[in-house]
Design a protein around this motif. Structure first.
Motif, PDB file in Angstrom:
ATOM      1  N   VAL A   1      38.187 -30.766 -19.965  1.00  0.00           N
ATOM      2  CA  VAL A   1      38.599 -29.368 -19.787  1.00  0.00           C
ATOM      3  C   VAL A   1      37.808 -28.465 -20.728  1.00  0.00           C
ATOM      4  O   VAL A   1      37.327 -27.402 -20.330  1.00  0.00           O
ATOM      5  N   LEU A   2      37.643 -28.883 -21.970  1.00  0.00           N
ATOM      6  CA  LEU A   2      36.899 -28.092 -22.944  1.00  0.00           C
ATOM      7  C   LEU A   2      35.451 -27.885 -22.494  1.00  0.00           C
ATOM      8  O   LEU A   2      34.932 -26.770 -22.542  1.00  0.00           O
ATOM      9  N   GLY A   3      34.802 -28.941 -22.042  1.00  0.00           N
ATOM     10  CA  GLY A   3      33.398 -28.852 -21.627  1.00  0.00           C
ATOM     11  C   GLY A   3      33.198 -27.883 -20.479  1.00  0.00           C
ATOM     12  O   GLY A   3      32.305 -27.025 -20.513  1.00  0.00           O
ATOM     13  N   ILE A   4      34.022 -28.000 -19.461  1.00  0.00           N
ATOM     14  CA  ILE A   4      33.887 -27.124 -18.294  1.00  0.00           C
ATOM     15  C   ILE A   4      34.262 -25.688 -18.652  1.00  0.00           C
ATOM     16  O   ILE A   4      33.560 -24.738 -18.290  1.00  0.00           O
ATOM     17  N   THR A   5      35.342 -25.517 -19.384  1.00  0.00           N
ATOM     18  CA  THR A   5      35.782 -24.169 -19.765  1.00  0.00           C
ATOM     19  C   THR A   5      34.730 -23.478 -20.620  1.00  0.00           C
ATOM     20  O   THR A   5      34.397 -22.308 -20.393  1.00  0.00           O
ATOM     21  N   LEU A   6      34.188 -24.185 -21.586  1.00  0.00           N
ATOM     22  CA  LEU A   6      33.188 -23.597 -22.473  1.00  0.00           C
ATOM     23  C   LEU A   6      31.909 -23.253 -21.707  1.00  0.00           C
ATOM     24  O   LEU A   6      31.312 -22.194 -21.937  1.00  0.00           O
ATOM     25  N   ALA A   7      31.487 -24.110 -20.783  1.00  0.00           N
ATOM     26  CA  ALA A   7      30.275 -23.829 -19.998  1.00  0.00           C
ATOM     27  C   ALA A   7      30.453 -22.574 -19.147  1.00  0.00           C
ATOM     28  O   ALA A   7      29.600 -21.681 -19.144  1.00  0.00           O
ATOM     29  N   VAL A   8      31.564 -22.496 -18.446  1.00  0.00           N
ATOM     30  CA  VAL A   8      31.798 -21.349 -17.560  1.00  0.00           C
ATOM     31  C   VAL A   8      32.025 -20.077 -18.372  1.00  0.00           C
ATOM     32  O   VAL A   8      31.444 -19.024 -18.085  1.00  0.00           O
ATOM     33  N   LEU A   9      32.840 -20.155 -19.412  1.00  0.00           N
ATOM     34  CA  LEU A   9      33.097 -18.984 -20.255  1.00  0.00           C
ATOM     35  C   LEU A   9      31.821 -18.535 -20.967  1.00  0.00           C
ATOM     36  O   LEU A   9      31.556 -17.337 -21.101  1.00  0.00           O
ATOM     37  N   GLY A  10      31.013 -19.481 -21.408  1.00  0.00           N
ATOM     38  CA  GLY A  10      29.738 -19.150 -22.037  1.00  0.00           C
ATOM     39  C   GLY A  10      28.826 -18.388 -21.091  1.00  0.00           C
ATOM     40  O   GLY A  10      28.178 -17.406 -21.477  1.00  0.00           O
ATOM     41  N   LEU A  11      28.782 -18.814 -19.828  1.00  0.00           N
ATOM     42  CA  LEU A  11      27.966 -18.114 -18.834  1.00  0.00           C
ATOM     43  C   LEU A  11      28.497 -16.699 -18.605  1.00  0.00           C
ATOM     44  O   LEU A  11      27.728 -15.732 -18.556  1.00  0.00           O
ATOM     45  N   VAL A  12      29.810 -16.563 -18.498  1.00  0.00           N
ATOM     46  CA  VAL A  12      30.419 -15.249 -18.284  1.00  0.00           C
ATOM     47  C   VAL A  12      30.099 -14.321 -19.462  1.00  0.00           C
ATOM     48  O   VAL A  12      29.748 -13.148 -19.272  1.00  0.00           O
ATOM     49  N   ILE A  13      30.191 -14.835 -20.680  1.00  0.00           N
ATOM     50  CA  ILE A  13      29.889 -14.028 -21.861  1.00  0.00           C
ATOM     51  C   ILE A  13      28.415 -13.625 -21.865  1.00  0.00           C
ATOM     52  O   ILE A  13      28.077 -12.469 -22.124  1.00  0.00           O
ATOM     53  N   ASN A  14      27.524 -14.571 -21.571  1.00  0.00           N
ATOM     54  CA  ASN A  14      26.090 -14.270 -21.529  1.00  0.00           C
ATOM     55  C   ASN A  14      25.775 -13.208 -20.480  1.00  0.00           C
ATOM     56  O   ASN A  14      25.107 -12.213 -20.769  1.00  0.00           O
ATOM     57  N   LEU A  15      26.238 -13.423 -19.261  1.00  0.00           N
ATOM     58  CA  LEU A  15      25.961 -12.451 -18.193  1.00  0.00           C
ATOM     59  C   LEU A  15      26.610 -11.106 -18.495  1.00  0.00           C
ATOM     60  O   LEU A  15      26.019 -10.052 -18.245  1.00  0.00           O
ATOM     61  N   GLY A  16      27.815 -11.135 -19.051  1.00  0.00           N
ATOM     62  CA  GLY A  16      28.497  -9.898 -19.412  1.00  0.00           C
ATOM     63  C   GLY A  16      27.748  -9.128 -20.485  1.00  0.00           C
ATOM     64  O   GLY A  16      27.624  -7.899 -20.419  1.00  0.00           O
ATOM     65  N   TYR A  17      27.243  -9.821 -21.472  1.00  0.00           N
ATOM     66  CA  TYR A  17      26.456  -9.195 -22.547  1.00  0.00           C
ATOM     67  C   TYR A  17      25.271  -8.431 -21.961  1.00  0.00           C
ATOM     68  O   TYR A  17      25.066  -7.252 -22.258  1.00  0.00           O
ATOM     69  N   TYR A  18      24.492  -9.118 -21.125  1.00  0.00           N
ATOM     70  CA  TYR A  18      23.319  -8.470 -20.537  1.00  0.00           C
ATOM     71  C   TYR A  18      23.727  -7.351 -19.578  1.00  0.00           C
ATOM     72  O   TYR A  18      23.136  -6.267 -19.604  1.00  0.00           O
ATOM     73  N   ALA A  19      24.721  -7.594 -18.740  1.00  0.00           N
ATOM     74  CA  ALA A  19      25.114  -6.587 -17.749  1.00  0.00           C
ATOM     75  C   ALA A  19      25.654  -5.318 -18.413  1.00  0.00           C
ATOM     76  O   ALA A  19      25.265  -4.213 -18.055  1.00  0.00           O
ATOM     77  N   VAL A  20      26.522  -5.479 -19.388  1.00  0.00           N
ATOM     78  CA  VAL A  20      27.112  -4.297 -20.037  1.00  0.00           C
ATOM     79  C   VAL A  20      26.045  -3.507 -20.785  1.00  0.00           C
ATOM     80  O   VAL A  20      25.926  -2.288 -20.618  1.00  0.00           O
ATOM     81  N   LEU A  21      25.258  -4.171 -21.613  1.00  0.00           N
ATOM     82  CA  LEU A  21      24.286  -3.443 -22.424  1.00  0.00           C
ATOM     83  C   LEU A  21      23.136  -2.882 -21.593  1.00  0.00           C
ATOM     84  O   LEU A  21      22.701  -1.748 -21.815  1.00  0.00           O
TER      85      LEU A  21
END
Length: 182
Positions: free
Chosen positions: A49-69
């Protein structure tokens, strides 16, 4: 003037360090405490659960960082440092869709991580298959980054990579330096 490959690479590295600290330093610590230290305890299912959650959440944070800024200012922190700015094909700030499309290549590594975790639950050969899929996805992600660098370098006039063209023609420009600043 279009941003050079070196300037763009340095900007991505700066952003990468920032995101690594946030995702791997802060988010992974919190998730580990909640998932492993909390409800699931020290069982293999907790790591799954940790591995999948961290991978997906990490992608969301990365894409969100670029999209927002990129959509609000045209610049991430790395682009600010390197005096670069992203613009849409019309010369305005890129749209959310354009920003997500130009950064979609970041998902390649996540696909491998999720697939690797899922395959890891298969008895006997799951670990091997998961590792193999992770290796292939990692090499695919590296190939995408190298192809982006190649296409930026080959476009001598606009310095657009395939991801810029995939986003409809976004462009990264170097801000002009006034004579008083040099």
């Amino acid at each position: 003037m279009p941003g050079t490959l070196v300037d763009r690479l340095l900007a991505r590295l700066i952003d990468g360090v920032i995101l690594a600290v946030v995702v791997w330093g802060v988010v992974s610590s919190v998730l580990s405490a909640v998932i492993i230290g909390g409800a699931l305890g020290y069982r293999s299912s907790a790591y799954f659960v940790l591995g999948i959650t961290l991978a997906v959440l990490g992608l969301v944070i990365n894409l969100g960082y670029y999209a927002v800024l990129e959509t609000r200012t045209g610049q991430t922190v790395g682009k600010m440092v390197m005096k670069l700015r992203v613009q849409g094909p019309d010369g305005a700030l890129p749209t959310v869709e354009q920003s997500l499309r130009r950064n979609a290549f970041l998902a390649a590594g996540v696909v491998g991580t999720v697939a690797s975790n899922i395959l890891g639950i298969v008895p006997v050969i799951g670990g091997f298959l998961g590792g193999l899929v992770s290796l292939i996805a990692g090499l695919g992600a590296l190939a995408l980054v190298l192809y982006i660098a190649y296409t930026i370098n080959e476009d001598e006039t606009g310095r657009q990579g395939w991801h810029d063209r995939f986003a409809g023609g976004t462009q990264v420009l170097k801000e002009a330096v006034s004579p008083a600043q040099s």
